[in-house]
Design a protein around this motif. Structure first.
Motif, PDB file in Angstrom:
ATOM      1  N   ARG A 181       0.817  -1.221   0.000  1.00 34.51           N
ATOM      2  CA  ARG A 181       0.000   0.000   0.000  1.00 34.51           C
ATOM      3  C   ARG A 181       0.847   1.265   0.000  1.00 34.51           C
ATOM      4  N   ASP A 182       2.045   1.171   0.542  1.00 35.35           N
ATOM      5  CA  ASP A 182       2.882   2.366   0.679  1.00 35.35           C
ATOM      6  C   ASP A 182       3.817   2.537  -0.511  1.00 35.35           C
ATOM      7  N   GLY A 183       3.252   3.066  -1.587  1.00 37.27           N
ATOM      8  CA  GLY A 183       4.077   3.432  -2.730  1.00 37.27           C
ATOM      9  C   GLY A 183       4.691   4.799  -2.513  1.00 37.27           C
ATOM     10  N   PRO A 184       5.527   5.273  -3.435  1.00 38.24           N
ATOM     11  CA  PRO A 184       6.189   6.570  -3.284  1.00 38.24           C
ATOM     12  C   PRO A 184       5.235   7.732  -3.030  1.00 38.24           C
ATOM     13  N   GLY A 211      11.271   8.815   3.151  1.00 41.83           N
ATOM     14  CA  GLY A 211      10.453   7.607   3.214  1.00 41.83           C
ATOM     15  C   GLY A 211      10.958   6.599   2.210  1.00 41.83           C
ATOM     16  N   LEU A 212      11.068   5.348   2.622  1.00 47.05           N
ATOM     17  CA  LEU A 212      11.569   4.293   1.735  1.00 47.05           C
ATOM     18  C   LEU A 212      10.587   3.124   1.667  1.00 47.05           C
ATOM     19  N   THR A 213      10.440   2.585   0.475  1.00 48.31           N
ATOM     20  CA  THR A 213       9.615   1.413   0.242  1.00 48.31           C
ATOM     21  C   THR A 213      10.319   0.525  -0.776  1.00 48.31           C
ATOM     22  N   GLY A 214       9.685  -0.568  -1.137  1.00 50.43           N
ATOM     23  CA  GLY A 214      10.290  -1.483  -2.096  1.00 50.43           C
ATOM     24  C   GLY A 214       9.355  -2.629  -2.375  1.00 50.43           C
TER      25      GLY A 214
END
Length: 201
Positions: A113-116, A132-135
Motif C-alpha cells: 500500500r505504501d508506494g512513493p 520515506g523508503l519502500t520497495g
C-alpha cells in the motif's frame, strides 16, 4: 520460523535493557554506545518518496535515525514518528551544525500500500528532511530482517482493510552505518533530543 522470532525478540530485549542501563549523565566521548558491535543493520537499495532508488551508501558520513512503520497505522506509528522527529527538531535548534549530520529515515513494512506517492504525503507531515523508503515485498522483508524488525499482516475487527503488527524501534546509526543506540520513541521530544546529542559527535 518461531525460533527466528524468539531469537530476534530476545536480542531486542537485551539491547533495550543495555540502553536503559546507560545513565544520561555519562560522558559519551569515552562511553561505549549501547549497541556497539550488535548485529543490526546492513546494506539495502530501496525506493524513496520521489520514486528514486536509494541505497544505504547514499547516507555514508551521516548519522541515521531509522524507524520502521506503515502509513495506514492508526495510532502507534504517527505518535512514535512525531516524538522522534520533534526530538530531532529540538536537537536542530540546540545544535544546528550537529543535527545537520543526521538523516532521518522512515521505512515502510507495508509495501503493498505504501508506494512513493503515499509515502511522500506521509513523511511531509513529520519533518522536512525525513526520507520515506519502500520497495518490493521481498526487499522490505530482507531489510526488516537485517534490522531485527518483526512484522505481520492481520485482519482487524472494525477495519475494512488489514493492519500490520510490527516491532517498535527508534534506531540511531553512525556515519558508517554502525548501530549506536535506541532512541526513546515513547518518551518526550526532549528525551529524544538529549539521546541524539549524547551520541552524535
Amino acid at each position: 520460523m518461531m525460533n527466528n522470532f524468539l531469537s530476534a525478540v530476545s536480542t531486542i530485549l537485551v539491547i533495550s535493557l543495555l540502553s536503559a542501563c546507560n545513565p544520561a549523565s555519562s560522558d559519551s566521548a569515552t562511553e561505549e554506545p549501547p549497541l556497539a558491535g550488535a548485529a543490526i543493520g546492513g546494506g539495502f537499495t530501496l525506493t524513496n518518496q520521489d520514486g528514486e532508488k536509494i541505497s544505504d551508501t547514499d547516507f555514508a558520513g551521516k548519522y541515521r535515525i531509522i524507524y520502521f512503520g506503515f502509513t495506514y497505522c492508526p495510532d502507534v506509528c504517527p505518535i512514535d514518528l512525531a516524538n522522534l522527529m520533534n526530538g530531532l527538531t529540538l536537537a536542530e535548534k540546540e545544535d544546528p551544525a550537529m543535527a545537520e549530520k543526521i538523516q532521518p529515515i522512515f521505512i515502510s513494512i507495508d509495501p503493498e500500500r505504501d508506494g512513493p506517492e503515499q509515502l511522500k504525503q506521509y513523511v511531509d507531515n513529520f519533518h522536512p528532511r525525513l526520507i520515506g523508503l519502500t520497495g518490493s515485498v521481498d526487499e522490505i522483508a530482507a531489510v526488516a530482517k537485517k534490522y531485527l524488525i518483526i512484522y505481520n499482516k492481520r485482519e482487524a475487527e472494525g477495519f475494512s482493510d488489514y493492519l500490520v503488527d510490527h516491532s517498535r524501534q527508534g534506531y540511531l546509526f553512525g556515519p558508517e552505518g554502525e548501530p549506536i543506540a535506541l532512541l526513546p520513541y515513547d518518551g518526550t521530544p526532549q528525551q529524544v533530543a538529549d539521546e541524539i546529542k549524547r551520541w552524535t559527535q
